[in-house]
Design a protein around this motif. Structure first.
Motif, PDB file in Angstrom:
ATOM      1  N   GLY A 157       0.782  -1.233   0.000  1.00  0.00           N
ATOM      2  CA  GLY A 157       0.000   0.000   0.000  1.00  0.00           C
ATOM      3  C   GLY A 157       0.810   1.278   0.000  1.00  0.00           C
ATOM      4  N   LEU A 158       2.096   1.176  -0.231  1.00  0.00           N
ATOM      5  CA  LEU A 158       2.900   2.397  -0.231  1.00  0.00           C
ATOM      6  C   LEU A 158       2.784   3.120  -1.566  1.00  0.00           C
ATOM      7  N   LYS A 159       2.731   4.434  -1.454  1.00  0.00           N
ATOM      8  CA  LYS A 159       2.683   5.273  -2.644  1.00  0.00           C
ATOM      9  C   LYS A 159       3.930   6.157  -2.626  1.00  0.00           C
ATOM     10  N   HIS A 160       4.069   6.935  -3.666  1.00  0.00           N
ATOM     11  CA  HIS A 160       5.173   7.902  -3.732  1.00  0.00           C
ATOM     12  C   HIS A 160       6.524   7.216  -3.547  1.00  0.00           C
ATOM     13  N   LEU A 161       6.703   6.140  -4.275  1.00  0.00           N
ATOM     14  CA  LEU A 161       7.971   5.432  -4.195  1.00  0.00           C
ATOM     15  C   LEU A 161       8.919   5.954  -5.263  1.00  0.00           C
ATOM     16  N   ARG A 162      10.196   5.933  -4.929  1.00  0.00           N
ATOM     17  CA  ARG A 162      11.201   6.362  -5.899  1.00  0.00           C
ATOM     18  C   ARG A 162      12.307   5.325  -5.900  1.00  0.00           C
ATOM     19  N   LEU A 163      12.638   4.861  -7.077  1.00  0.00           N
ATOM     20  CA  LEU A 163      13.717   3.887  -7.196  1.00  0.00           C
ATOM     21  C   LEU A 163      14.982   4.620  -7.626  1.00  0.00           C
ATOM     22  N   ALA A 164      15.985   4.567  -6.775  1.00  0.00           N
ATOM     23  CA  ALA A 164      17.272   5.173  -7.105  1.00  0.00           C
ATOM     24  C   ALA A 164      18.230   4.062  -7.483  1.00  0.00           C
ATOM     25  N   LEU A 165      18.977   4.311  -8.537  1.00  0.00           N
ATOM     26  CA  LEU A 165      19.813   3.261  -9.106  1.00  0.00           C
ATOM     27  C   LEU A 165      21.222   3.788  -9.327  1.00  0.00           C
ATOM     28  N   ASN A 166      22.186   2.931  -9.130  1.00  0.00           N
ATOM     29  CA  ASN A 166      23.565   3.318  -9.429  1.00  0.00           C
ATOM     30  C   ASN A 166      24.371   2.053  -9.681  1.00  0.00           C
ATOM     31  N   SER A 167      25.551   2.244 -10.197  1.00  0.00           N
ATOM     32  CA  SER A 167      26.458   1.104 -10.349  1.00  0.00           C
ATOM     33  C   SER A 167      27.800   1.458  -9.738  1.00  0.00           C
ATOM     34  N   ALA A 220      29.456  18.373  -6.244  1.00  0.00           N
ATOM     35  CA  ALA A 220      28.659  18.522  -7.463  1.00  0.00           C
ATOM     36  C   ALA A 220      29.528  18.453  -8.715  1.00  0.00           C
ATOM     37  N   ASP A 221      30.754  18.928  -8.617  1.00  0.00           N
ATOM     38  CA  ASP A 221      31.642  18.940  -9.782  1.00  0.00           C
ATOM     39  C   ASP A 221      32.575  17.733  -9.795  1.00  0.00           C
ATOM     40  N   ALA A 222      32.414  16.853  -8.841  1.00  0.00           N
ATOM     41  CA  ALA A 222      33.303  15.697  -8.755  1.00  0.00           C
ATOM     42  C   ALA A 222      33.054  14.758  -9.931  1.00  0.00           C
ATOM     43  N   PRO A 223      34.057  13.965 -10.281  1.00  0.00           N
ATOM     44  CA  PRO A 223      33.858  12.989 -11.342  1.00  0.00           C
ATOM     45  C   PRO A 223      32.785  11.985 -10.939  1.00  0.00           C
ATOM     46  N   SER A 224      32.105  11.468 -11.947  1.00  0.00           N
ATOM     47  CA  SER A 224      31.053  10.482 -11.684  1.00  0.00           C
ATOM     48  C   SER A 224      31.610   9.083 -11.832  1.00  0.00           C
ATOM     49  N   ILE A 225      31.186   8.206 -10.953  1.00  0.00           N
ATOM     50  CA  ILE A 225      31.674   6.827 -11.027  1.00  0.00           C
ATOM     51  C   ILE A 225      31.243   6.174 -12.330  1.00  0.00           C
ATOM     52  N   LEU A 226      30.160   6.657 -12.877  1.00  0.00           N
ATOM     53  CA  LEU A 226      29.650   6.051 -14.103  1.00  0.00           C
ATOM     54  C   LEU A 226      30.624   6.249 -15.267  1.00  0.00           C
ATOM     55  N   ASP A 250      10.037   2.766 -13.373  1.00  0.00           N
ATOM     56  CA  ASP A 250      10.759   4.044 -13.419  1.00  0.00           C
ATOM     57  C   ASP A 250      11.892   4.056 -12.419  1.00  0.00           C
ATOM     58  N   TYR A 251      12.953   4.765 -12.754  1.00  0.00           N
ATOM     59  CA  TYR A 251      14.089   4.855 -11.835  1.00  0.00           C
ATOM     60  C   TYR A 251      14.842   6.144 -12.094  1.00  0.00           C
ATOM     61  N   ASP A 252      15.587   6.559 -11.091  1.00  0.00           N
ATOM     62  CA  ASP A 252      16.488   7.697 -11.251  1.00  0.00           C
ATOM     63  C   ASP A 252      17.890   7.188 -11.022  1.00  0.00           C
ATOM     64  N   VAL A 253      18.767   7.451 -11.969  1.00  0.00           N
ATOM     65  CA  VAL A 253      20.164   7.085 -11.759  1.00  0.00           C
ATOM     66  C   VAL A 253      20.778   8.150 -10.861  1.00  0.00           C
ATOM     67  N   ASP A 254      21.336   7.703  -9.762  1.00  0.00           N
ATOM     68  CA  ASP A 254      21.961   8.618  -8.814  1.00  0.00           C
ATOM     69  C   ASP A 254      23.422   8.205  -8.640  1.00  0.00           C
ATOM     70  N   ALA A 255      24.279   8.892  -9.382  1.00  0.00           N
ATOM     71  CA  ALA A 255      25.693   8.500  -9.407  1.00  0.00           C
ATOM     72  C   ALA A 255      26.395   8.751  -8.073  1.00  0.00           C
ATOM     73  N   THR A 256      25.756   9.468  -7.170  1.00  0.00           N
ATOM     74  CA  THR A 256      26.400   9.735  -5.887  1.00  0.00           C
ATOM     75  C   THR A 256      25.939   8.760  -4.802  1.00  0.00           C
ATOM     76  N   MET A 257      25.035   7.888  -5.169  1.00  0.00           N
ATOM     77  CA  MET A 257      24.540   6.950  -4.161  1.00  0.00           C
ATOM     78  C   MET A 257      25.631   5.935  -3.814  1.00  0.00           C
ATOM     79  N   VAL A 258      25.826   5.716  -2.539  1.00  0.00           N
ATOM     80  CA  VAL A 258      26.843   4.774  -2.091  1.00  0.00           C
ATOM     81  C   VAL A 258      26.212   3.785  -1.127  1.00  0.00           C
ATOM     82  N   ARG A 259      27.025   2.967  -0.566  1.00  0.00           N
ATOM     83  CA  ARG A 259      26.539   1.889   0.283  1.00  0.00           C
ATOM     84  C   ARG A 259      27.352   1.860   1.567  1.00  0.00           C
TER      85      ARG A 259
END
Length: 431
Positions: A157-167, A220-226, A250-259
RNA sequence: GCGGUAUUGGUGAAGGGGUUAACACACCGGAUUGUGGUUCCGGCACGCGUGGGUUCGAUUCCCACAUACCGCCCCA
């Protein structure tokens, strides 16, 4: 109040436990639908199982582990997350062998422990539901896991979900990027926040998701891992995206996402929900990714893996905030009203007869007046009441009343004992 | 681990150094005999998180501790 629960723990009481059961049963059904089978592993493991897999410098290991020495001087730790124990079990039981079909897909649910400062949706004992799939490098398997996570949250029943993706790419990608990031940030070292100065050499990727505004400007100006992905890693990531596209996810690629855990590589993802229940903005409720190399790390063969973990406390908070309706799985069919102490044995027999007929039943045990008992029946939303007083006892009858309509009929006790469902069916046909 | 806010009955809470700690909800009981959502009446705080201290006297002031919540760290 003499005793209180340990800091960061919670009692899940009736009223809330129904939500938990709903979550768990929904998850079990869906997992079964995706052909994941349950695995149950210990709540504590040898300390090294977690320290080896999570990364010796990770915060989980350095300050959040509930580790202890047992009476045999073994260094153990309450599990801070689910994957390490599952991988250990996978290796120890040789599930990588040829007799199991691959990918080998399992799920788990249960408590996890992290020694940290409690906040809303963050406890020292918390619960996770997770899945792991071993033995395939296919990007489509990454997508199956992601789709499963989205499916689960949607069903709950959750709404307003956002899938963030990175490699995070492979090892080669990571070391190249790590160096590039350090090279980029080093000249700005003095401008970094205190936290990030420490992070820069310990785990430079963490600087990327600093909450410090000035750090964010620099980053913001850092190199992207992608841009550092090897051709193979790029290919993998592209196929993940293409598969998500073809499923219409649907997904948003977020190159700054880490683990926070060191064992991830290639695809990582988070499913976030936007709700004031967990503070401002989107909060992660489900997160996962690929962890090729982890099985080897724990002594198994080279065997890839991918999975996710979901925080149940956060999920439940979100569901409550979104007012998700929880199905009432045990409504009250019959409330038996006994009038006078002499009827108590008979009412007990009647209650049992109703239960054995497959309906739910309850009765009064406090010798309360009929009025009070009916009030309770009403409050419990009973469909029917069965009333037995001294006269009925003498006649061997009971009054069966429909609480919705107020219609009341006299029925024989014998027929109740014989087949109560039949009694209801014949007396209240329109129900 | 750091910083901040809070802590009164089953619940939501008012209050404020001094005889009986408002009000509401819930719950329990009653309004002549054995029947429910309304109404009326009544009852309902080992005394205000725990332990110290200040004071003639503290639930109200001070200190410590505990817990919760918020922010940081980190994360599900």
């Amino acid at each position: 109040m003499r005793y209180q629960r340990p800091k960061g723990t919670a009692d899940i009481l009736p009223g809330d436990s129904e939500t938990w059961q709903f979550v768990e049963s929904t998850a079990r059904h869906l997992f079964s639908n995706y052909r994941f089978a349950e695995i149950r592993t210990p709540m504590f493991e040898n300390f090294e199982v977690f320290s080896r897999t999570s990364g010796d410098t990770s915060d989980i290991v350095t300050k959040e582990m509930y580790d202890f020495k047992d009476k045999g001087d073994r260094h153990l730790s309450l599990r801070p997350e689910g994957t390490a124990g599952v991988v250990r079990a996978f290796v120890e039981n040789k599930l990588y062998g040829p007799e199991t079909t691959k990918p080998y897909k399992v799920y788990y649910m249960g408590p996890m422990f992290r020694y940290e400062r409690p906040q809303s949706g963050r406890q020292r004992e918390f619960h996770q539901i997770g899945v792991e799939a071993f033995g395939s490098d296919a990007p489509e398997l990454d997508v199956e896991v992601i789709a499963l996570g989205m499916d689960l949250l949607t069903r709950l029943g959750l709404k307003h979900l956002r899938l963030a993706l990175n490699s995070l790419g492979d090892q080669e990608t990571r070391s190249a990027y790590r160096q590039a990031l350090i090279d980029f940030l080093e000249p700005h070292f003095d401008e970094l926040s205190e936290d990030s100065k420490v992070r820069l050499h310990k785990n430079p990727l963490r600087v990327l998701d600093s909450k410090d505004p000035h750090d964010q400007e620099l980053v913001a100006d850092a190199p992207s891992i992608l841009d550092f992905l090897t051709p193979a890693a790029t290919e993998h990531f592209n196929r993940v995206k293409a598969s998500l596209d073809s499923l219409g996810i649907d997904y948003d690629v977020d190159a700054t996402m880490v683990r926070g855990l060191d064992y991830y590589n290639h695809t990582i993802f988070e499913i976030m929900a936007d709700s004031p229940a967990l503070g401002e903005g989107y909060t992660t409720v489900l997160a996962g990714g690929r962890y090729n190399g982890l099985v080897e790390e724990l002594g198994g063969p080279e065997m890839p893996g991918v999975g996710f973990g979901l925080g149940v406390e956060r999920l439940v908070l979100l569901m409550q905030a979104e007012k998700v309706a929880i199905p009432d799985v045990h409504p009250l069919d019959v409330y038996v009203v006994g009038i006078g102490d002499e009827t108590s044995v008979e009412t007990l027999k009647v209650v049992q007869a109703v239960r054995h007929a497959g309906l739910t039943a309850d009765r009064d045990y406090l010798a309360r007046k009929p009025k009070a008992q009916f009030k309770t029946a009403n409050r419990l939303d009973a469909r029917y009441t069965l009333t037995i007083g001294s006269q009925e006892l003498a006649d061997q009858t009971a009054h069966l009343k429909s609480m919705a309509t107020g219609q009341e009929v006299t029925v024989k006790l014998a027929s109740i004992y014989d087949d109560f469902q039949q009694v209801v069916a014949s007396e209240f046909k329109e129900d």
